[in-house]
Scaffold this motif. Structure first.
Motif, PDB file in Angstrom:
ATOM      1  N   LYS A  50       0.832  -1.208   0.000  1.00 49.94           N
ATOM      2  CA  LYS A  50       0.000   0.000   0.000  1.00 49.94           C
ATOM      3  C   LYS A  50       0.866   1.256   0.000  1.00 49.94           C
ATOM      4  CE  LYS A  50      -4.160  -1.938   1.931  1.00 49.94           C
ATOM      5  NZ  LYS A  50      -4.902  -2.223   3.164  1.00 49.94           N
ATOM      6  N   VAL A  55      -1.392   4.258  -1.264  1.00 52.72           N
ATOM      7  CA  VAL A  55      -2.610   4.241  -0.457  1.00 52.72           C
ATOM      8  C   VAL A  55      -2.317   4.757   0.947  1.00 52.72           C
ATOM      9  CG1 VAL A  55      -4.421   2.787   0.491  1.00 52.72           C
ATOM     10  CG2 VAL A  55      -3.531   2.328  -1.780  1.00 52.72           C
ATOM     11  N   PRO A  75      -3.495   7.528  -4.078  1.00 56.43           N
ATOM     12  CA  PRO A  75      -3.162   6.460  -5.018  1.00 56.43           C
ATOM     13  C   PRO A  75      -3.059   6.975  -6.451  1.00 56.43           C
ATOM     14  CG  PRO A  75      -5.025   5.827  -3.642  1.00 56.43           C
ATOM     15  CD  PRO A  75      -4.699   7.242  -3.316  1.00 56.43           C
ATOM     16  N   VAL A  76      -3.825   8.026  -6.730  1.00 52.12           N
ATOM     17  CA  VAL A  76      -3.848   8.516  -8.101  1.00 52.12           C
ATOM     18  C   VAL A  76      -2.463   8.969  -8.545  1.00 52.12           C
ATOM     19  CG1 VAL A  76      -4.569  10.817  -7.351  1.00 52.12           C
ATOM     20  CG2 VAL A  76      -4.972  10.112  -9.696  1.00 52.12           C
ATOM     21  N   SER A  79      -0.499   5.897  -9.437  1.00 58.66           N
ATOM     22  CA  SER A  79      -0.901   5.274 -10.691  1.00 58.66           C
ATOM     23  C   SER A  79      -0.529   6.163 -11.869  1.00 58.66           C
ATOM     24  CB  SER A  79      -2.388   4.922 -10.684  1.00 58.66           C
ATOM     25  OG  SER A  79      -3.157   6.067 -10.594  1.00 58.66           O
ATOM     26  N   TYR A  87      -5.788  -5.227  -5.834  1.00 54.81           N
ATOM     27  CA  TYR A  87      -6.000  -5.376  -4.402  1.00 54.81           C
ATOM     28  C   TYR A  87      -6.609  -6.731  -4.063  1.00 54.81           C
ATOM     29  CZ  TYR A  87      -5.169  -0.392  -4.190  1.00 54.81           C
ATOM     30  OH  TYR A  87      -4.614   0.845  -4.283  1.00 54.81           O
ATOM     31  N   SER A  91     -10.969  -3.398  -5.480  1.00 55.72           N
ATOM     32  CA  SER A  91     -11.274  -1.973  -5.488  1.00 55.72           C
ATOM     33  C   SER A  91     -12.250  -1.685  -6.615  1.00 55.72           C
ATOM     34  CB  SER A  91      -9.995  -1.168  -5.676  1.00 55.72           C
ATOM     35  OG  SER A  91      -9.413  -1.475  -6.908  1.00 55.72           O
ATOM     36  N   PHE A 103     -12.737   0.255 -17.270  1.00 56.24           N
ATOM     37  CA  PHE A 103     -12.194   1.463 -17.866  1.00 56.24           C
ATOM     38  C   PHE A 103     -12.235   2.659 -16.921  1.00 56.24           C
ATOM     39  CE2 PHE A 103     -13.421  -1.202 -21.421  1.00 56.24           C
ATOM     40  CZ  PHE A 103     -12.214  -1.251 -22.087  1.00 56.24           C
ATOM     41  N   LEU A 104     -12.756   2.431 -15.735  1.00 54.12           N
ATOM     42  CA  LEU A 104     -12.839   3.538 -14.775  1.00 54.12           C
ATOM     43  C   LEU A 104     -11.432   4.023 -14.450  1.00 54.12           C
ATOM     44  CD1 LEU A 104     -14.814   5.129 -12.985  1.00 54.12           C
ATOM     45  CD2 LEU A 104     -14.320   3.518 -11.182  1.00 54.12           C
ATOM     46  N   GLY A 105     -11.268   5.327 -14.471  1.00 49.06           N
ATOM     47  CA  GLY A 105      -9.955   5.865 -14.171  1.00 49.06           C
ATOM     48  C   GLY A 105      -9.250   6.303 -15.448  1.00 49.06           C
ATOM     49  N   GLU A 107     -11.310   6.541 -18.422  1.00 49.90           N
ATOM     50  CA  GLU A 107     -12.447   6.596 -19.333  1.00 49.90           C
ATOM     51  C   GLU A 107     -12.372   7.882 -20.146  1.00 49.90           C
ATOM     52  OE1 GLU A 107     -13.162   6.842 -15.741  1.00 49.90           O
ATOM     53  OE2 GLU A 107     -12.598   8.880 -16.204  1.00 49.90           O
ATOM     54  N   ARG A 156      -3.927  -1.978 -17.541  1.00 51.99           N
ATOM     55  CA  ARG A 156      -3.512  -0.589 -17.328  1.00 51.99           C
ATOM     56  C   ARG A 156      -2.134  -0.242 -17.853  1.00 51.99           C
ATOM     57  NH1 ARG A 156      -6.640   1.560 -12.494  1.00 51.99           N
ATOM     58  NH2 ARG A 156      -8.646   1.579 -13.550  1.00 51.99           N
TER      59      ARG A 156
END
Lengths: 497, 359, 338, 684
Positions: A50, A55, A75-76, A79, A87, A91, A103-105, A107, A156
């Motif tokens: 983490k 995190v 976390p962003v 990434s 995780y 998540s 695709f979230l993050g 999109e 990703r």
């Protein structure tokens, strides 16, 4: 391995409450390697992961990613830098569809659903995960969620991919797919941190291994130089981890508790087993095999509206509890696996916690509960369970170590002698020293004539504690062993096949 | 792509040309639909009594009169009016309906809207909560050919007829009465427990009190807004007594319903000895049977009774007159006031329109 | 390395100190400060008469605040207290106007409170509706239902010779009756919170409902009990208000000023909205605090609009403080938990 | 789907009211206008609820903005167009206060907005005290009237604006990045944060939006009523909250639709209008509202737990099939009699492959077959002793065929059609078709490509077993047995077209020897049909084989001008019976786990040869069911039959009887002469 590592940690420490979660960790990962991070429960693997994934923030030390020193506040940021974490507790967003989650993050500003679903299906199916992209994630099972999580992580295109216990709930066949996907990612030059407590997996896929114990790095070695025994020694710090407590008495001839074909879909299916007074029954199996679920049904914690059938008998008498209170009155105690969420009252003192357990166990609630009575009850159990703290009447539970917390949780359930005790993961997150004490307490219960059930994902613990071992898989009991015949291999074989 | 652009432009043009402002015409609408009855333009100069009776009955027959008070059930002022109106209109063969808006302005607006849109009324009798609230509704009703009679609480938008009390004069009168008592006591401080700022009643009352106080040399030391709520009024009264203590001689409360809790607070203060007995008097306006009880209990020292049933009767007459004259709604407006008198323990039983029961 | 740990453990922040402090003490400090400041700036503020007015007006708020505290302590909330207080007066007076004896009418009002408490408790504890919604709904239902089904008037006044009247006016042992009533309620509640299993269990449920449930505590009974107490105490507060004002009207909104004052008092008094924490001293101090503020504002002739604003601001400060001292778990925060 | 129950209850409620209460056409207008104003609040509240919060202050914001716009217009004479812009800005500013406290300071949404409800109302009252007496002048601007009483193409302005905003809000919430972020934050903050979503900003934006919408609603309200008191919007929060809950918006965040909220608002307004028309005390409305609120809150709670399961059950809808006579294969000495002709075929790739549904052989005699792990194996010719993974497609590789250029086409369940080039790389041929209009179900994806063949013009015909279920859920399709399948043509330019719609589980596809028609096997209806693709009957479908005793699978050309076909399952009297009783099948799916469902006997091994006219010539079996328990495809090449089976761990190679051998190269696309480039040659 003389290139600049993708990730380099030096002297990383993190403190929770009074304990170091990780302490002075030096750790590095090269591009294109699979680096296994091993350790027991609570060894600090997840904490370290983490920290790397942004995190949590470390308290001390430096974190170099891609040669740049970084401290992430979210976390962003990690990434964005190229770290992707898969995780253990997923998540995913439960109310959104699988495709949306994939695709979230990243999109688009405006997303049309049908091309998205097609792309998502391709992505999943490429890993042979057969999940409908239109399905709402909340309707998926644990294993399927894990698959979506993995597919997303690999998709990703990160520089560093962290997989935290990705194999905990997937089938062997899916595991093969996962390893293949990892192999492909590795060939693209992705660095992979593979966290597991399964040694065989680590030995099979990793290039290097780092072992953590109590938050401290024991060693980092190329996998080729290691074997199972040497890793185990590093993980537990000694050759024999658990002392087996011999049974003080034989089991009663008639079962105290019989679970007969109990079904509560989707987790529990035709589950049957019996528990005898004076005996410790160990239930092994993968997470999600229905072990905790059946225990919660027995203890009246699960809502049983949709009980699909079966019967539970206590001393031959059919029982069906709607609330834990009814179970408690009949002397059935369930000790939770998730101590923090439902084990104790964090803002109350030890004494108050134990006392509350005491009044709840009364079949008729006493009207008065004086501070004096609180003190006497509390004192008795603090002594009996050897809970170590300076001031049990003042010390709040959050401030205690994991072992002491677990003892309080046990004491809270045992103020009045129960008939059946179900203990779920009795030593999860407990410091090594307290494990033996807790095991002794559990054995003491059985010797006292209580029927004890121990649920544990950790096979050595099951083997050390149980007089009889049963294995759950897919919601049913699939095998039963006598403690003397059982070994880790046979249990594991039963648990996955 | 091109087709899409053209289509978008065409659509936009269509939408824009399709817009209307819907602004109501400034000119008043048609006269009230009177059916076949000929009584428009008033009663003929020479006519048989029986004939005229018939004409009036014909005119009023099946006319739908809607009464929309602030609050009706158990509220003595409006029931007093309502009962008069009911009796009058029913005897003339009109339909009379009470729409209770229950102290809910939104509800009131909606009811009136509904009455206008579905044309369920030929005349509206309104009891206006706020200077501005019903302006649009009054306008719309008149444009739709509905007569509007406003009772007791004026609006910025005039209806065809207003009937109510001359509040400014009443406020001056009761202030004069307070001045007499105060001077007898050798004091000159008075305080107001009033209503909301835009309440027509509040605005006029404050004006009247101010004028009279200036003339009489009284000092207004405090003004608060009770929102017409009993608990606030009593709290404010108690606070005022504490604040001004020995110098205060009168609490001016323009409504007996609110004056009662204020009087209660004064009494408590007296009982606890924080203020001298009979030092502070509560001066109210209006006197329902509850108010009269308050006066006889000594909670209210004096009040002004005005002819509540007269307002009801007045509205009844006004509506008849409007229909008989048959002018277009909103074309002419008139205002009428009812009589009033100061009452206290000594004279309240002699005043005919004091201590009404709302029936 | 150990030095780091040492530092972590010994480091005390303003926050940790404030957290350790009983918020009641803090509020009492604020009250003293306000008394001094108010006395210096506002004429007629620091007089025994004025303060006794403040106390008398805080009595009803105090009772409702304690009612609210019973529920909030168990991680619930009761938005129907304001409606209950209003309805208690309405029912009593309506029934008396129908010729019931005072005692019977009061009994009927308490009966309504009993039903409301049971319904609230049932919805929250058994059905599992979020407390906010359940009590918001039942409050509305109570106001509307009583109005539609029972009341025949919009305005009631208390007969001057009624016993209830004396509750508002008289005094016992030199203390105004209303204040005396508040003291009795405080004493009983203190006993309940500290010396009974019920009180301990409410706190336990507030601390961690899951633990309390799994432990086998009689969750439902205790929760229902707390809503029941809240409803009964609110009805009692309704009597106090009715006695003080001598009349009751039927216009009431769901978020009545009384509910608001009670919530403010509870939050200011340090009964955390995340449950499990709070003291009666805090609630009492919070009640006095807000009454003093209102009094000061009135004495300084602030319009009700500005009073509303000032009140709201006070509560904003209180919830910001609560959010800061007792942060909820951000990760799991949902609209359901207040 | 998931909101079906609350919403249909709500609709029933409103219909009941409309029927019982004499609501006239005029009420329609009032209701619409009312819905327009409060509907904006409902949109805002829905957005906030989806983001995991709640906003009780909307009514107050509406009130404050309504007054502010009047003040701006009447007192300060601000140009009306500017006022129109300013109204949402003012609302947003108040929303920002909520957003700041909740998102930044992390206070609790309910209590915070309860406080701001009072505070904003306080501001409104203060405005009222200060300005009210100056608001009496009538407005001079036409815009004012346009907003209040005007129309846009015959629709009242507020309603028209509301509909526009509603559509935009719906699209934003479901499709836009912002909407996604909001939903994820409302559903699970931890996940949202881990996905790199700025939680604070999302929450903040929700309150801003709710404020802005309330502000705009305030403008509409003041234009409509011209009220200049602070009471505008009083108590709206409960009405709107009830409407939103009624519309099935979840109170626990992450789930909700503005459209449904608007419907909820509509129902609530109908109730309100009914109480007004019936001259009921407003206590009745409050009471009704409270009951509705409580009822639907409980429903949300209880229904929420089961709705997914419920929805899943509703999605399975078994159809009824009339079955023809059943040929009894157990009768001795018939054409169909069970025999052991396949049993001794030597295995290929034993132990290596897992479930190859189909295979293909190149010029070099190398054998290619898919595997259910998503791999394509290659076994070296001529003896096929050694095999390795040649390509990875992922998904379930099912049907195989060679295209005109000698590349291997594979129909991959879940991925559409892939082309495998000589070097083992894969490329996508097609995975979607045009979505059919007026279909609620999104059928644009090729979910379950099952078999394919190439027509002389180079276009590829692909059977899609089902456009609803995926390849891994083929059992569902077996049980449902509805016309969900399609035959799709992929044109040489890559475009796609559905040539047969609503076909019951199409499986095998084979171009006829004359290249004029395509044979399609319907697994669920035990038949084979012919689709003419050229000639006089072009476009027509005619039966070839009917009432077969089994469930047909893949078909391939035989070298003697006939066709080979295999059965994936056999009919039995019981399975036939079950086909007649869809309710029984539905119940089975509800009460039994998938592996205990009763479906036609899947372990069979039956291959038949038939002619163009539909005459069955020959039937081969493996009666032992040991070596080839399931044969799903037969490929003939140079005198051998290659047996594939989707559940077998091997392929089989059976020497053909001499009488079966013909001269046609079965792999070549009929009526074409292109030289086949072999993979093995390309490698050299």
């Amino acid at each position: 391995m003389d290139t600049v590592p993708v990730l380099q940690l030096t002297g990383i420490s993190k403190i929770y409450g009074q304990d170091y979660a990780v302490r002075g960790v030096d750790f590095e990962v090269q591009a294109g390697e699979v680096h296994a991070l091993l350790g027991e429960n609570g060894a600090g693997k997840s904490t370290l992961a983490k920290i790397i994934a942004g995190v949590t923030k470390h308290d001390q030390g430096t974190l170099l990613f891609d040669g740049v020193s970084r401290i992430y506040s979210a976390p962003v940021e990690a990434s964005a830098a190229g770290v992707t974490m898969v995780y253990q507790e997923t998540s995913l967003v439960e109310t959104m569809t699988v495709a949306q989650n994939l695709f979230l993050g990243n999109e688009k500003l405006f997303n049309r659903m049908s091309p998205l679903n097609i792309a998502a299906r391709g992505l999943l199916v490429a890993h042979n995960f057969h999940i409908r992209p239109e399905a709402v994630v909340g309707s998926l099972g644990a294993a399927q969620k894990q698959m979506v999580e993995i597919a997303r992580g690999i998709h990703r295109q990160a520089k560093l991919l962290i997989l935290d216990e990705p194999t905990a709930s997937v089938t062997p066949e899916e595991k093969v797919q996962l390893f293949l996907s990892m192999e492909q990612a590795k060939q693209r030059g992705v660095a992979i941190i593979f966290i597991t407590h399964n040694l065989e997996e680590a030995l099979a896929i990793s290039d290097r291994v780092t072992v953590l114990r109590d938050g401290v790095v024991q060693a980092t070695r190329p996998t080729a130089e290691l074997d199972r025994e040497s890793i185990v020694r590093m993980m537990v710090g000694r050759d024999v981890e658990y002392m087996r407590h011999p049974a003080g008495r034989g089991a009663a001839p008639i079962p105290s508790l019989e679970v007969d074909n109990v079904t509560l879909l989707p987790m529990v299916r035709n589950m049957s087993f019996s528990v005898y007074a004076g005996q410790i029954l160990g239930i092994a199996g993968l997470v999600g095999a229905g072990r905790s679920e059946v225990a919660m049904i027995v203890a009246g914690i699960s809502k049983r509206r949709r009980l699909g059938g079966g019967q539970i008998r206590l001393d031959g008498r059919p029982i069906r509890y709607r609330t834990p209170r009814q179970a408690r009155r009949d002397g059935i105690v369930y000790v939770t696996e998730d101590r923090k969420a439902s084990g104790f009252f964090s803002h109350m003192s030890i004494v108050e916690n134990i006392h509350l357990g005491h009044i709840s166990a009364q079949s008729r609630l006493p009207v008065l509960a004086t501070p004096r009575e609180r003190r006497t009850v509390g004192k008795r159990f603090v002594e009996r369970f050897a809970i170590r703290t300076l001031n049990p009447a003042k010390a709040k539970l959050v401030e205690l170590s994991g072992g002491n917390q677990q003892k309080v949780v046990l004491a809270k359930g045992l103020t009045v002698r129960p008939n059946v005790v179900i203990i779920d993961e009795p030593t999860r997150g407990v410091d090594v020293g307290a494990i033996a004490e807790i095991h002794a307490i559990i054995r003491g219960l059985a010797d006292d004539g209580v029927a004890v059930v121990v649920i544990s994902s950790y096979l050595p613990e099951i083997l050390a504690l149980s007089d009889r071992v049963i294995v759950a898989r897919n919601g049913s009991i699939v095998a039963e062993f006598d403690a003397n015949d059982a070994n880790e291999e046979s249990i594991m074989f039963a648990a996955v096949h | 792509m091109k087709i899409k652009t053209v289509a978008m432009i065409a659509l936009l043009a269509l939408v824009l040309t399709g817009c209307t402002s819907g602004r109501p015409d400034a000119a008043p609408g048609n006269a009230a639909a009177g059916g076949t009855v000929s009584l428009t333009g008033g009663v003929p100069e020479v006519v048989q009594p029986l004939e005229v009776r018939q004409l009036v009955h014909d005119t009023m027959k099946d006319k739908r009169i809607a009464f929309i008070p602030l609050l009706y059930k158990g509220y003595k002022i409006t029931t007093e009016w309502g009962v008069q109106l009911q009796r009058g209109f029913e005897s003339l063969g009109s339909t009379f309906t009470v729409y209770d808006s229950n102290f809910d302005t939104d509800q009131m607006v909606r009811i009136i809207d509904d009455l206008i849109k579905s044309k369920k009324a030929d005349a509206l009798i309104l009891h206006n909560p706020d200077l501005n609230v019903l302006t649009q509704q009054i306008k719309e009703a008149q444009a739709a050919g509905i007569y509007v009679v406003v009772l007791n609480m004026t609006s910025n938008q005039s209806g065809d007829v207003f009937i109510g009390a001359d509040l400014v004069s009443m406020a001056e009168e009761i202030t004069n009465k307070a001045a007499v008592d105060c001077k007898a006591d050798g004091k000159n401080q008075i305080a107001l427990i009033n209503g909301p700022a835009t309440d027509p009643w509040n605005v006029l009352y404050e004006e009247g009190v101010k004028t009279a106080a200036e003339e009489q040399g009284l000092e207004i030391v405090d003004t608060t807004d009770s929102k017409w709520q009993a608990d606030l009024a009593s709290q404010q009264a108690a606070t005022m007594i504490e604040r001004h203590g020995a110098d205060l001689c009168a609490l001016m409360v323009p409504w007996d319903v609110v004056a009662l809790p204020a009087g209660n607070a004064v009494k408590t203060a007296e009982d606890e000895g924080r203020v001298a007995k009979d030092q502070v008097g509560v001066y109210a306006i209006d006197s329902s049977s509850d108010g009269c009880e308050g006066i006889s209990d000594g909670l209210i020292r004096a009040s002004i009774a005005y002819d509540q049933s007269g307002i009801g009767t007045g509205a009844l007459l006004a509506v008849q007159q409007l229909f008989e004259l048959g002018n277009a709604p909103g074309s002419q407006r008139s205002v009428a006031y009812v009589p009033y008198v100061v009452i206290d323990k000594t004279n309240m039983s002699q005043v005919t329109f004091a201590c009404y029961f709302g029936s | 390395m150990t030095a780091l740990l040492e530092r972590r453990l010994t480091r005390t922040t303003v926050r940790s100190r404030l957290e350790a402090l009983d918020q009641g003490t803090l509020v009492i400090g604020l009250i003293v400060a306000m008394l001094i400041l108010g006395g210096l700036t506002t004429q007629g503020f620091l007089t025994t008469g004025n303060l006794s007015v403040v106390l008398r007006f805080s009595a009803a708020i105090g009772v409702v605040a304690i009612a609210q505290a019973f529920v909030v302590l168990g991680r619930g909330v009761d938005l129907s207290v304001g409606a209950m207080a209003l309805v208690a007066g309405q029912v009593t007076l309506e029934l008396m106007s129908r010729g019931w004896s005072e005692l019977a009418a009061v009994g009927a009002a308490l009966g309504v409170a009993l039903i409301l408490g049971l319904v609230n408790g049932f919805l929250v504890a058994v059905v599992g509706v979020p407390a906010l919604l359940a009590t918001l709904g039942t409050g509305q239902l109570l106001l509307g239902g009583i109005k539609v089904g029972l009341l025949q008037s919009n305005l009631y006044s208390v007969a001057p010779d009624a016993f209830l009247r004396r509750l508002g006016m008289g005094s016992v042992l030199g203390i105004p009756t209303a204040v005396f009533c508040l003291l009795v309620v405080i004493a009983l509640s203190w006993f309940c919170w500290s010396y009974t299993s019920f009180g301990r269990l409410i706190r336990a449920i507030g601390d961690n409902p899951d633990t309390a449930w799994q432990m086998g505590g009689p969750m439902r009974r205790v929760q229902i009990g707390s809503y029941l107490i809240a409803a009964l105490l609110s009805a009692f507060a309704g009597f106090l208000i009715m006695a003080r004002e001598g009349s009751v009207t039927t216009t009431g909104a769901a978020f009545s000023p009384l509910l608001f004052a009670a919530l403010t008092a509870v939050v200011i008094g340090g009964v955390s909205l995340s449950g499990g924490r709070g003291s009666l001293l805090g609630v009492a101090a919070g009640t006095i605090f807000i009454s003093l503020i209102v009094n000061l504002l009135t004495l300084n002739s602030l319009s009700p609009a500005l009073q509303d604003l000032a009140n709201a601001l006070t509560l904003v400060v209180a919830i910001v403080l609560d959010a800061w001292l007792h942060p909820r778990d951000e990760e799991t925060a949902k609209s359901g938990d207040l | 789907m998931e909101a079906a129950v609350p919403l249909s209850l709500a609709m029933i409620l409103s219909v009941a009211i409309v029927v019982m209460v004499p609501l006239g056409i005029n009420d329609g207008g009032s209701i619409l206008e009312e819905v327009a104003t409060k509907g904006l609040l409902a949109i805002g509240l829905t957005v906030v609820l989806v983001a995991g919060g709640i906003d009780l202050s909307i009514g107050s914001i509406l009130g404050v903005t309504a007054l502010s716009t009047l003040i701006l217009d009447r007192v300060y004479g601000v140009p009306m167009l500017l006022v129109v812009v300013l109204a949402p800005v003012i609302g947003a500013a108040f929303g920002a206060i909520n957003g700041f406290l909740i998102a930044k300071i992390k206070t609790r949404p309910f209590i915070t907005t309860l406080v701001t409800l009072i505070a904003f109302r306080g501001v409104a009252k203060w405005l009222e005290e200060t300005y009210s007496s100056r608001l009496v002048v009538p407005s001079t601007s036409d815009i004012w009237y346009f907003l209040g009483q005007g129309t846009i193409v015959g629709i009242p302005t507020p309603t028209a604006l509301f509909i526009i905003i509603l559509v935009i809000a719906h699209l934003s919430l479901t499709r836009s990045r912002w909407g996604w972020h909001l939903t994820s934050v409302g559903s699970d903050r931890r996940s949202a944060r881990r996905n790199g979503i700025n939680v604070e900003r999302s929450v903040f934006s929700a309150y801003i939006l709710s404020g802005a919408l309330a502000g705009f609603a305030g403008l509409l309200a003041s234009a409509r009523f011209g009220r200049a008191d602070s009471g505008v919007g009083l108590g709206f929060e409960i009405i709107v909250l009830t409407a939103v809950v009624l519309g099935g918006v979840s109170l626990s965040g992450g789930r909700g639709s503005v459209i449904r909220a608007a419907v909820g608002m509509f129902v609530v307004t109908i109730i309100q209008q009914a109480t007004i028309v019936l001259r009921m005390d407003n206590g009745y409305f409050a009471t009704l509202l409270a009951i509705v609120l409580l009822f639907f809150a409980v429903l949300d709670l209880k229904w929420g737990t089961y709705r997914e399961r419920f929805a899943a059950k509703l999605s399975l809808d078994p159809g009824m099939t009339a079955v023809g006579p059943l040929i009894d294969v157990t009768v001795l000495d018939t054409l169909w009699t069970v025999n052991g002709r396949l049993t001794d075929a030597p295995p290929i790739g034993l132990g290596l492959i897992e479930g190859a549904e189909d295979c293909a052989i190149d010029d070099g005699g190398h054998l290619y077959c898919g595997d259910r792990r998503g791999w394509i194996w290659r076994f070296e010719g001529p003896d096929h002793a050694e095999g390795k993974v040649f390509a990875r497609t992922g998904g379930l590789p099912l049907g195989h065929a060679w295209d005109l250029n000698g590349n291997l086409l594979v129909a991959v369940g879940g991925m559409g059609v892939q082309r495998i080039l000589a070097d083992g790389t894969t490329e996508l041929v097609a995975n979607q078709v045009k979505r059919s209009r007026f279909s609620l179900h999104d059928d644009s994806a090729i979910r379950f490509a099952d078999d394919l063949d190439v027509a002389p013009d180079g276009s590829i015909y692909v059977s899609e077993f089902s456009s609803r279920t995926s390849a891994a859920e083929y059992m569902l399709e077996f049980v449902e047995c509805r016309p969900n399948g399609r035959l799709i043509r992929i044109n040489p330019d890559g475009s796609t077209e559905v040539v047969i719609k609503n076909y019951v589980s199409p499986n095998g596809v084979c171009t006829s020897h004359d290249g004029q028609s395509i044979l399609v096997a319907s697994t669920g209806l035990f038949r084979v049909d012919r689709l003419w693709i050229s000639g006089p009957k072009k476009g027509q479908l005619e039966p070839v084989l009917e009432d077969l005793p089994g469930y047909p699978d893949n078909m391939n050309r035989a070298s003697d001008g006939n066709y080979w076909m295999s059965f994936v399952a056999m009919r039995t009297p019981v399975s036939d019976l079950l086909m007649k009783y869809p309710a029984m099948r539905r119940r089975m799916t509800k009460e039994l786990p998938v592996d205990e469902w009763f479906v036609p006997q899947l372990n069979v091994s039956c291959v038949l040869k038939f002619t163009d006219s539909g005459q069955v010539l020959k039937v081969l079996w493996d009666e032992t069911l040991e070596n080839y328990p399931m044969v799903t495809s037969i490929n003939e090449h140079e005198g051998s039959l290659y047996l594939s089976g989707v559940q077998n761990n091997r392929l089989g190679r059976l020497e053909l009887d001499p009488e079966d051998r013909g001269s046609i190269d079965t792999r070549r696309v009929p009526m074409t002469q292109q030289a086949r480039t072999s993979f093995s040659e390309a490698e050299k």
